[in-house]
Design a protein around this motif. Structure first.
Motif, PDB file in Angstrom:
ATOM      1  N   LEU A  29      -6.388   9.392   0.337  1.00  0.00           N
ATOM      2  CA  LEU A  29      -5.169   8.902  -0.501  1.00  0.00           C
ATOM      3  C   LEU A  29      -4.744   7.480  -0.308  1.00  0.00           C
ATOM      4  O   LEU A  29      -4.253   6.468  -1.363  1.00  0.00           O
ATOM      5  CB  LEU A  29      -4.148   9.930  -0.495  1.00  0.00           C
ATOM      6  N   CYS A  30      -4.686   7.184   1.046  1.00  0.00           N
ATOM      7  CA  CYS A  30      -4.303   5.901   1.397  1.00  0.00           C
ATOM      8  C   CYS A  30      -5.292   4.893   0.887  1.00  0.00           C
ATOM      9  O   CYS A  30      -4.913   3.480   0.416  1.00  0.00           O
ATOM     10  CB  CYS A  30      -4.266   5.784   2.990  1.00  0.00           C
ATOM     11  N   ALA A  31      -6.521   5.029   0.806  1.00  0.00           N
ATOM     12  CA  ALA A  31      -7.688   4.151   0.281  1.00  0.00           C
ATOM     13  C   ALA A  31      -7.459   3.863  -1.108  1.00  0.00           C
ATOM     14  O   ALA A  31      -7.984   2.900  -1.621  1.00  0.00           O
ATOM     15  CB  ALA A  31      -8.890   4.888   0.388  1.00  0.00           C
ATOM     16  N   VAL A 103      -1.004   1.216   6.205  1.00  0.00           N
ATOM     17  CA  VAL A 103      -0.969  -0.374   6.612  1.00  0.00           C
ATOM     18  C   VAL A 103      -2.232  -0.966   6.687  1.00  0.00           C
ATOM     19  O   VAL A 103      -2.182  -2.095   6.259  1.00  0.00           O
ATOM     20  CB  VAL A 103      -0.569  -0.177   8.213  1.00  0.00           C
ATOM     21  N   GLY A 104      -3.585  -0.518   6.889  1.00  0.00           N
ATOM     22  CA  GLY A 104      -4.906  -1.190   6.930  1.00  0.00           C
ATOM     23  C   GLY A 104      -4.788  -1.581   5.178  1.00  0.00           C
ATOM     24  O   GLY A 104      -5.463  -2.816   5.303  1.00  0.00           O
ATOM     25  N   PRO A 105      -4.840  -0.591   4.496  1.00  0.00           N
ATOM     26  CA  PRO A 105      -5.195  -1.124   3.117  1.00  0.00           C
ATOM     27  C   PRO A 105      -3.983  -2.179   2.435  1.00  0.00           C
ATOM     28  O   PRO A 105      -4.462  -3.209   1.842  1.00  0.00           O
ATOM     29  CB  PRO A 105      -5.274   0.169   2.269  1.00  0.00           C
ATOM     30  N   LEU A 106      -2.916  -1.956   2.612  1.00  0.00           N
ATOM     31  CA  LEU A 106      -1.677  -3.057   2.243  1.00  0.00           C
ATOM     32  C   LEU A 106      -1.942  -4.368   2.932  1.00  0.00           C
ATOM     33  O   LEU A 106      -1.914  -5.242   2.473  1.00  0.00           O
ATOM     34  CB  LEU A 106      -0.498  -2.373   2.635  1.00  0.00           C
ATOM     35  N   VAL A 177     -11.278   0.650   9.174  1.00  0.00           N
ATOM     36  CA  VAL A 177     -12.114   0.627   8.449  1.00  0.00           C
ATOM     37  C   VAL A 177     -11.595  -0.081   7.156  1.00  0.00           C
ATOM     38  O   VAL A 177     -12.151  -0.955   6.365  1.00  0.00           O
ATOM     39  CB  VAL A 177     -12.876   1.770   8.207  1.00  0.00           C
ATOM     40  N   MET A 178     -10.401   0.622   6.413  1.00  0.00           N
ATOM     41  CA  MET A 178      -9.993   0.208   5.336  1.00  0.00           C
ATOM     42  C   MET A 178      -9.419  -1.329   5.365  1.00  0.00           C
ATOM     43  O   MET A 178      -9.526  -1.952   4.227  1.00  0.00           O
ATOM     44  CB  MET A 178      -8.735   1.199   4.898  1.00  0.00           C
TER      45      MET A 178
END
Length: 436
Positions: A29-31, A103-106, A177-178
């Motif tokens: 979902l975060c991805a 946090v990573g994707p944003l 990774v994201m």
């Protein structure tokens, strides 16, 4: 606060299908934040933790459309970055530990990512260092407000690098990774987590246009790309729920079939239950547990010493099932040492099992010795409170095997990880009632 009323001592019978994997859902979902295009996800479990994350994504501006039970599409083409600095976000983000993975994707897509100190199970210290140290190595500037317990990272453009993770954190690896898939250049992550759910994330990202190699190993190599596109994805069945139903069948001497379990992704789970003497039969992609009317006997090590079952990062045995293993051992023939290495507060629920008549010696916060009753003395019904998701289900299994009527309070903890559990258990013959 909700309560379960459970009449124990009944044999169950039938089949039960595991829900979609909670821990995979939180990553996947975060991805969706990594692309402005539509991402469709199927087999999403209808549980509190997942629904909280979907609500958080909506407040961020993600368009969410529900097609059917467990099937949603997401489109993050108009993200509201101002929400990240609002007081409401500081409240919403604290309610779910999985929120850390936004946090990573944003950061990768928008150059900044913030998160309040997230919540989750009270099972001991769960550091966030791996997440932020990895993002810093990719070029992010880190900030932390001690007063508000609010974390932030910012970067104009992330740059690939080599990193050796201090711990093989699943959520930490997912976050890095994201972020790395949209970084400039190549990123190598060594000592990466390699759980099936992390593999699922990497496979989905590759379908979206990412370039990740080494999937399934502890060394991931990621060549950054400019943008990602949409895709369709289906979640694996939840391995923790599968293990829970194996334990339930054994404790209640029930014949159960667990359907569509994705055997190739279960790792050591079937074999670990077999070490407790439980018959776990493979029938195509189902698990069949016959009724253990004569009980089950714990194996010893080859030299005759007491069996020890401990947790470890994948492909070791998952810590989320040690509570179930401990409960199942209370009615086995023989003894076992349970060693919970990864969390120092996860065994503190054993006092409730001792109150029910279980023979357990809590050696220290990480180890407990269980002396099985071999059903010569059944557990006694009692009133108890669920401390966290996995301990809550373990107590539920104990109550279903006990003579008499038990009550479990604070069942919202169980609802965080198990979909419609009372309804599904009643379908196989359990006497369980929800009192709100």
């Amino acid at each position: 606060m909700g309560t379960f009323k459970i009449e124990g001592g009944h044999q169950l019978k039938g089949s039960i299908q595991p829900q979609g994997a909670k821990n995979e859902a939180l990553q996947i979902l975060c991805a969706v934040l990594l692309t402005p295009e539509v991402v469709t996800i199927n087999n999403i479990p209808d549980i509190i933790d997942v629904n909280k994350l979907i609500s958080l994504l909506k407040k961020l501006g993600v368009k969410v459309e529900k097609h059917a039970r467990g099937s949603y599409s997401f489109q993050a083409d108009d993200i509201n970055l101002e929400y990240l600095e609002s007081d409401q976000f500081k409240i919403d983000g604290r309610g779910l530990r999985g929120s850390i993975m936004i946090v990573g994707p944003l950061l990768a897509r928008f150059g900044k990512g913030y998160i309040p100190k997230p919540g989750g199970d009270k099972i001991g210290r769960r550091r966030l260092d791996t997440h932020f140290e990895g993002l810093i190595k990719l070029g992010a500037k880190f900030g932390y407000s001690k007063e508000e317990q609010f974390y932030g990272v910012e970067a104009k453009r992330l740059k690939g690098t080599y990193m050796l993770l201090e711990e093989a954190s699943v959520t930490g690896t997912a976050n890095i990774v994201m972020a790395a898939v949209l970084a400039e250049g190549q990123t190598t992550i060594y000592n990466a987590a390699c759980e099936p759910y992390l593999q699922q994330l990497c496979k989905m990202l590759n379908r979206m246009g990412a370039k990740i190699s080494g999937v399934g190993s502890n060394k991931l190599i990621i060549d950054g790309v400019e943008r990602l596109g949409g895709t369709d994805h289906r979640l694996l069945p939840d391995m923790i729920e599968i293990g829970s139903w194996i334990g339930l069948a054994a404790m209640t001497k029930s014949e159960l079939t667990i359907t569509n379990v994705s055997w190739n992704d279960l790792g050591l789970i079937p074999e670990t239950f077999r070490k407790l003497g439980i018959t776990v039969e493979k029938q195509e992609d189902d698990i069949h547990i016959p009724a253990h009317t004569d009980g089950y006997e714990i194996q010893s090590f080859i030299d005759g010493s007491i069996l020890t079952i401990s947790d470890a990062p994948w492909p070791g045995f998952t810590p989320d099932l040690l509570s179930i293993i401990l409960v199942v051992a209370t009615q086995a023939r023989g003894s076992v040492l349970i060693h919970q290495k990864m969390f120092e507060s996860r065994l503190f629920f054993v006092d409730k099992l001792i109150d029910m008549g279980a023979k357990i010696i809590l050696c220290d916060p990480h180890r407990a010795t269980v002396i099985g009753h071999d059903y010569k003395s059944t557990l006694k019904a009692t009133t108890m409170t669920s401390p966290d998701i996995r301990a809550g289900v373990s107590l539920l299994i104990a109550a279903l095997s006990a003579k008499g009527t038990s009550t479990i309070q604070n069942i919202e903890q169980i609802d965080r990880g198990y979909e419609r559990i009372a309804e599904r258990l009643r379908a196989i013959g359990a006497k369980i009632e929800r009192l709100d």
